[in-house]
Design a protein around this motif. Structure first.
Motif, short mmCIF file in Angstrom:
data_model
loop_
_atom_site.label_atom_id
_atom_site.label_comp_id
_atom_site.label_asym_id
_atom_site.label_seq_id
_atom_site.Cartn_x
_atom_site.Cartn_y
_atom_site.Cartn_z
N LEU A 13 7.36 -33.56 -77.97
CA LEU A 13 6.43 -32.97 -78.93
C LEU A 13 7.13 -31.95 -79.81
O LEU A 13 6.85 -31.84 -81.00
N PHE A 14 8.07 -31.21 -79.24
CA PHE A 14 8.64 -30.09 -79.97
C PHE A 14 10.07 -30.28 -80.47
O PHE A 14 10.48 -29.58 -81.37
N ASP A 15 10.83 -31.19 -79.90
CA ASP A 15 12.23 -31.23 -80.32
C ASP A 15 12.50 -32.27 -81.40
O ASP A 15 13.65 -32.47 -81.79
N ARG A 59 7.32 -5.17 -91.88
CA ARG A 59 8.64 -5.35 -92.49
C ARG A 59 9.61 -6.02 -91.52
O ARG A 59 10.59 -6.62 -91.93
N VAL A 60 9.36 -5.87 -90.22
CA VAL A 60 10.29 -6.40 -89.22
C VAL A 60 9.85 -7.75 -88.67
O VAL A 60 10.68 -8.62 -88.42
N LEU A 61 8.55 -7.97 -88.49
CA LEU A 61 8.06 -9.16 -87.80
C LEU A 61 7.02 -9.90 -88.63
O LEU A 61 5.91 -10.12 -88.18
N ASN A 62 7.36 -10.30 -89.84
CA ASN A 62 6.32 -10.85 -90.69
C ASN A 62 6.62 -12.24 -91.24
O ASN A 62 5.96 -12.72 -92.13
N ASP A 63 7.63 -12.92 -90.72
CA ASP A 63 7.81 -14.32 -91.05
C ASP A 63 8.62 -14.97 -89.93
O ASP A 63 9.05 -14.32 -88.98
N ARG A 64 8.79 -16.29 -90.02
CA ARG A 64 9.39 -17.04 -88.92
C ARG A 64 10.78 -16.54 -88.58
O ARG A 64 11.12 -16.32 -87.41
N PHE A 185 13.21 -22.33 -77.23
CA PHE A 185 13.51 -22.41 -78.66
C PHE A 185 14.88 -23.05 -78.87
O PHE A 185 15.06 -23.93 -79.72
N ALA A 186 15.88 -22.60 -78.09
CA ALA A 186 17.22 -23.16 -78.20
C ALA A 186 17.23 -24.64 -77.86
O ALA A 186 18.04 -25.41 -78.39
N GLY A 187 16.30 -25.07 -77.00
CA GLY A 187 16.21 -26.47 -76.61
C GLY A 187 15.46 -27.33 -77.61
O GLY A 187 15.34 -28.54 -77.42
N GLY A 188 14.92 -26.73 -78.67
CA GLY A 188 14.28 -27.53 -79.71
C GLY A 188 12.81 -27.26 -79.93
O GLY A 188 12.20 -27.87 -80.80
N TYR A 189 12.22 -26.38 -79.14
CA TYR A 189 10.78 -26.13 -79.31
C TYR A 189 10.54 -25.38 -80.62
O TYR A 189 11.07 -24.29 -80.84
N ARG A 190 9.70 -25.95 -81.47
CA ARG A 190 9.33 -25.31 -82.72
C ARG A 190 7.84 -25.52 -82.94
O ARG A 190 7.38 -26.67 -83.07
N THR A 191 7.08 -24.46 -82.96
CA THR A 191 5.65 -24.59 -83.18
C THR A 191 5.36 -25.34 -84.47
O THR A 191 4.43 -26.14 -84.55
N ALA A 284 0.97 -23.01 -80.52
CA ALA A 284 1.46 -21.72 -80.03
C ALA A 284 1.03 -21.49 -78.58
O ALA A 284 1.81 -21.00 -77.76
N PHE A 285 -0.22 -21.85 -78.26
CA PHE A 285 -0.69 -21.70 -76.88
C PHE A 285 0.15 -22.56 -75.94
O PHE A 285 0.55 -22.11 -74.85
N LEU A 286 0.44 -23.78 -76.35
CA LEU A 286 1.19 -24.68 -75.47
C LEU A 286 2.61 -24.17 -75.24
O LEU A 286 3.09 -24.14 -74.11
N ILE A 287 3.29 -23.75 -76.30
CA ILE A 287 4.67 -23.31 -76.14
C ILE A 287 4.74 -22.03 -75.31
O ILE A 287 5.65 -21.84 -74.50
N HIS A 288 3.75 -21.14 -75.45
CA HIS A 288 3.73 -19.92 -74.63
C HIS A 288 3.35 -20.25 -73.18
O HIS A 288 3.84 -19.61 -72.25
#
Length: 331
Positions: A13-15, A59-64, A185-191, A284-288
């Motif tokens: 699903l994610f990679d 300013r720090v956490l506002n985009d991917r 994330f390193a393994g390919g998971y991308r929401t 997002a729920f699934l990946i978390h």
């Protein structure tokens, strides 16, 4: 440990290995779960509340790119605490470049901003040439707060998530969760793989917040379709009116909102926007939930897991999925 069928379904699903990033219908099954609408509304509201009127955080956490950079920075920070290398600018740059998160120059710029706001500091060292960095307690706190919003929503669908949520104040638990999430994330998971239509907005500063603000409001105060003005949306999200107007112009072209009034000032979200934000939150729920399951396994095993390298494949051995994850991800 041999990967079971549920883990394989989640991986596909994610990679991007599957031709259809929604293969198996996992998102549809999650959105059909009892309590999903309430969980999605809770998390969308929490995300917006987290960012409202908090200039430094935005300013720090506002985009991917900044969100992922912050995750990887915290992972290196906790690994350094356990004796696995050091958190340095060059190591963070190599990791972000290897995982195609952002350029080395952007990493340097973001670390400079984080130092300015007190979220990252240079560790004391007898060697003045050493530039070892540390994440500060305020940064750990705001990151924990942000994750708690999504974990709260996920816990309403996946019961095992609540154990991680309840224990997240414990730094050992937080370190394990950070490691689990960064390894995935390193393994390919991308929401975004589950919601490709949202990708252009995630790359825009505050773009996702604009969509969530409108998409989570299904009806107005009198039961009709909710309406907003560009000006009030900009004030609510601490963004410039021109920037919000630019995001909404793109959203109107994509059929996500309908604009009306003088100079198209009024905005009404469409059903397509509600469906898109629902699918994004389901992913997002699934990946978390998967990361929470990995976290509990790491804690039970008394270890933090395997080290990843820039561009690495992530965890060497995925843990068997929780029963509710198997139901959500199996075909």
């Amino acid at each position: 440990m041999r990967e079971n069928s549920a883990s394989a379904a989640v991986r596909d699903l994610f990679d991007g290995a599957a031709s259809d990033p929604l293969s198996g219908g996992a998102m549809a099954r999650i959105m059909a779960m009892d309590g999903f609408s309430a969980a999605a509304a809770c998390s969308a509201r929490g995300i917006l509340e987290t960012y409202q009127n908090r200039y430094a955080l935005n300013r720090v956490l506002n985009d991917r790119g900044r969100l992922v950079l912050s995750l990887l920075l915290l992972d290196l920070h906790f690994r350094a605490e356990s004796g696995e290398g050091e958190l340095t600018l060059s190591r963070l740059q190599a990791l972000c470049h290897g995982l195609d998160v952002c350029s080395p120059n952007r990493v340097a710029a973001m670390v400079a901003v984080m130092r300015l706001f007190g979220y990252v500091a240079v560790a004391p060292s007898a060697d003045r040439r050493a530039r070892r960095l540390v994440a500060t307690e305020p940064f750990e706190r705001i990151t924990r707060e942000r994750w708690s919003v999504l974990l709260e929503g996920a816990s309403r669908l996946f019961p095992h998530v609540k154990e991680v949520l309840d224990r997240l104040q414990d730094r050992a638990v937080m370190a394990a969760f950070v490691r689990a999430l960064s390894e995935r994330f390193a393994g390919g998971y991308r929401t975004v793989h589950a919601t490709p239509a949202i990708a252009p907005y995630i790359e825009r500063d505050g773009g996702l917040l604009v969509l969530l603000a409108l998409g989570s409001a299904r009806t107005g105060s009198e039961g009709g379709a909710a309406e907003f003005t560009i000006a009030e949306t900009a004030r609510r999200l601490d963004l410039s009116r021109a920037h919000v107007a630019s995001v909404l112009k793109m959203a109107a072209a994509d059929g996500l909102v309908v604009r009306s009034g003088a100079r198209d000032e009024r905005v009404r979200p469409t059903d397509a926007l509600a469906a898109l934000t629902d699918r994004f939150l389901a992913a997002a729920f699934l990946i978390h939930a998967v990361a929470a399951w990995d976290c509990l396994h790491l804690l039970a095993a008394g270890q933090a897991g395997t080290s990843h390298t820039p561009g690495g494949a992530g965890t060497e051995a995925q843990q068997p999925a929780a029963p509710e994850l198997q139901r959500a991800t199996s075909a």
